[in-house]
Scaffold this active site. Structure first.
Site, PDB file in Angstrom:
ATOM      1  N   GLY A 119      12.493  56.788  19.154  1.00  0.00           N
ATOM      2  CA  GLY A 119      11.339  56.788  18.274  1.00  0.00           C
ATOM      3  C   GLY A 119      10.060  56.971  19.016  1.00  0.00           C
ATOM      4  O   GLY A 119       9.324  57.538  18.309  1.00  0.00           O
ATOM      5  N   GLY A 150      16.541  58.672  15.781  1.00  0.00           N
ATOM      6  CA  GLY A 150      16.513  59.218  17.144  1.00  0.00           C
ATOM      7  C   GLY A 150      15.595  58.285  18.150  1.00  0.00           C
ATOM      8  O   GLY A 150      15.275  57.100  17.584  1.00  0.00           O
ATOM      9  N   ARG A 186       8.379  45.587  19.920  1.00  0.00           N
ATOM     10  CA  ARG A 186       8.225  47.124  19.902  1.00  0.00           C
ATOM     11  C   ARG A 186       8.609  47.704  18.636  1.00  0.00           C
ATOM     12  O   ARG A 186       9.319  47.161  17.888  1.00  0.00           O
ATOM     13  CB  ARG A 186       9.267  47.751  20.859  1.00  0.00           C
ATOM     14  CG  ARG A 186       9.519  48.999  20.990  1.00  0.00           C
ATOM     15  CD  ARG A 186      10.671  49.496  20.171  1.00  0.00           C
ATOM     16  NE  ARG A 186      10.922  50.942  20.322  1.00  0.00           N
ATOM     17  CZ  ARG A 186      11.617  51.822  19.180  1.00  0.00           C
ATOM     18  NH1 ARG A 186      12.377  51.189  18.559  1.00  0.00           N
ATOM     19  NH2 ARG A 186      12.093  53.196  19.511  1.00  0.00           N
ATOM     20  N   THR A 234      19.378  54.387  13.077  1.00  0.00           N
ATOM     21  CA  THR A 234      18.517  54.493  11.863  1.00  0.00           C
ATOM     22  C   THR A 234      18.927  54.921  10.637  1.00  0.00           C
ATOM     23  O   THR A 234      19.691  55.979  10.780  1.00  0.00           O
ATOM     24  CB  THR A 234      16.972  55.004  12.387  1.00  0.00           C
ATOM     25  OG1 THR A 234      16.363  54.547  13.426  1.00  0.00           O
ATOM     26  CG2 THR A 234      16.121  55.080  10.995  1.00  0.00           C
ATOM     27  N   GLY A 252       9.204  51.607  16.476  1.00  0.00           N
ATOM     28  CA  GLY A 252       9.328  52.829  16.849  1.00  0.00           C
ATOM     29  C   GLY A 252       8.725  53.817  15.763  1.00  0.00           C
ATOM     30  O   GLY A 252       7.813  53.406  15.109  1.00  0.00           O
ATOM     31  N   ASP A 253       9.536  54.866  15.311  1.00  0.00           N
ATOM     32  CA  ASP A 253       8.707  55.905  14.577  1.00  0.00           C
ATOM     33  C   ASP A 253       9.215  55.486  13.014  1.00  0.00           C
ATOM     34  O   ASP A 253       8.289  56.046  12.023  1.00  0.00           O
ATOM     35  CB  ASP A 253       8.986  57.114  14.774  1.00  0.00           C
ATOM     36  CG  ASP A 253      10.736  57.297  14.602  1.00  0.00           C
ATOM     37  OD1 ASP A 253      11.383  56.722  15.222  1.00  0.00           O
ATOM     38  OD2 ASP A 253      11.161  58.295  13.718  1.00  0.00           O
TER      39      ASP A 253
END
Length: 319
Positions: A237, A235, A211, A183, A213-214
């Site tokens: 997520g 990192g 999916r 990221t 993530g953050d």
């Protein structure tokens, strides 16, 4: 020495072994980080807004095929790209994000489009791509995002039968370091005292079921508030989502009066690390102090302020 503007960025955190990286490869990665840093810093030097600075820095990283964002994003289980991005303005508290986009050349531009031209915060594929097209943002065919090392990485993940962080270790001890990029993101304080943050990613190799993530989630992967700080995370997520990492740091500063450095240390090392939340973040506070914490072996990172020289780091022992 006072700081009137500050910029920090990251290109992913994870296992970055110095022994497996050639001198030429290291120079290439450092040069890419510096190019992105200069793109954002030029905005700040000209008294431009932090929001423009973080967008320009992230766009530079999205355009670089070395990183898992935009061109060079990792492949999903089905063999295509699903990219996420978010941006937040610390002056207004407004934010925008996109998830799963497949055609937008620069997902961070689409995220800003959501923030500035809709009543929403987060749009997903296919609507996010449609909005980008309607507003004339550049789009690209699937071939534009393809890179051979990302495709090879997918084949390894398929053979292993598991989803992998793009920067995680493969079974082979001599895994190519090009696979350890993650990221990307940037944070800034401008000369007017305003903060902004932006984050962009291709997600995880071999991910399934759309999916997310953050990275596109405000408060987890991205946060900006002029009263406290601006944060961009990188990192695994799922851990960052559960810990609401970016907002937690801001809360520690606002409610407990902690410094940026201490708040980051508590979240990254005391909260995330013990439960297996590998990764890191870049941060800047209202006074222009910069923090670049991570709990992994390394993090591709860079920073610059009007009163300090360019800093670029890769490994865990570089300041």
């Amino acid at each position: 020495m006072s700081t009137t503007w500050a910029l920090a960025l990251h290109g992913g955190a994870g296992t970055i072994a110095r022994a497996s990286m050639t001198a030429e490869a290291e120079r290439t990665y450092r040069a890419a980080l510096q190019t992105a840093l200069e793109a954002g810093a030029e905005v700040l030097r000209r008294h431009g807004p932090a929001l423009d600075a973080v967008e320009m820095a992230v766009r530079s990283l999205e355009d670089c095929p070395l990183f898992n964002a935009g061109r060079g994003a990792v492949f999903t289980h089905e063999g295509h790209h699903e990219m996420d991005a978010s941006i937040m303005d610390g002056r207004t508290g407004l934010a925008g994000a996109v998830a799963g986009v497949r055609a937008v050349q620069n997902p961070i531009r689409a995220a800003r489009l959501v923030m500035e031209h809709t009543d929403h915060v987060l749009l997903a594929y296919p609507g996010a791509d449609e909005l980008a097209r309607q507003h004339g943002l550049p789009t690209q065919p699937a071939e534009y995002f393809f890179t051979q090392h990302r495709y090879d990485q997918l084949q390894e993940a398929l053979a292993e039968g598991k989803m992998r962080l793009d920067h995680s270790e493969a079974k082979q001890p001599n895994e190519d370091t090009k696979k350890k990029m993650g990221t990307v993101g940037a944070v800034a304080r401008d000369q007017h005292g305003h903060l902004a943050a932006a984050t962009s990613t291709g997600g995880m190799t071999n991910k399934r079921y759309s999916r997310i993530g953050d990275s596109p989630i405000i408060g987890s992967g991205t946060w900006a508030d002029d009263r406290t700080c601006a944060i961009s995370c990188t990192g695994h997520g799922e851990y960052f989502l559960r810990a609401v990492v970016a907002h937690d740091i801001a809360c520690l500063m606002e409610y407990r009066g902690l410094s940026l450095a201490e708040a980051c240390r508590i979240v990254v090392h005391d909260k995330l690390a013990p439960v297996g939340g590998e990764g890191g973040l870049v941060a800047v506070d209202a006074a222009g102090h910069v923090a670049l914490p991570f709990n992994s072996e390394g993090m591709y990172r860079a920073s610059l302020t009007d009163s300090t020289p360019i800093y670029i780091g890769i490994y865990g022992d570089e300041g």
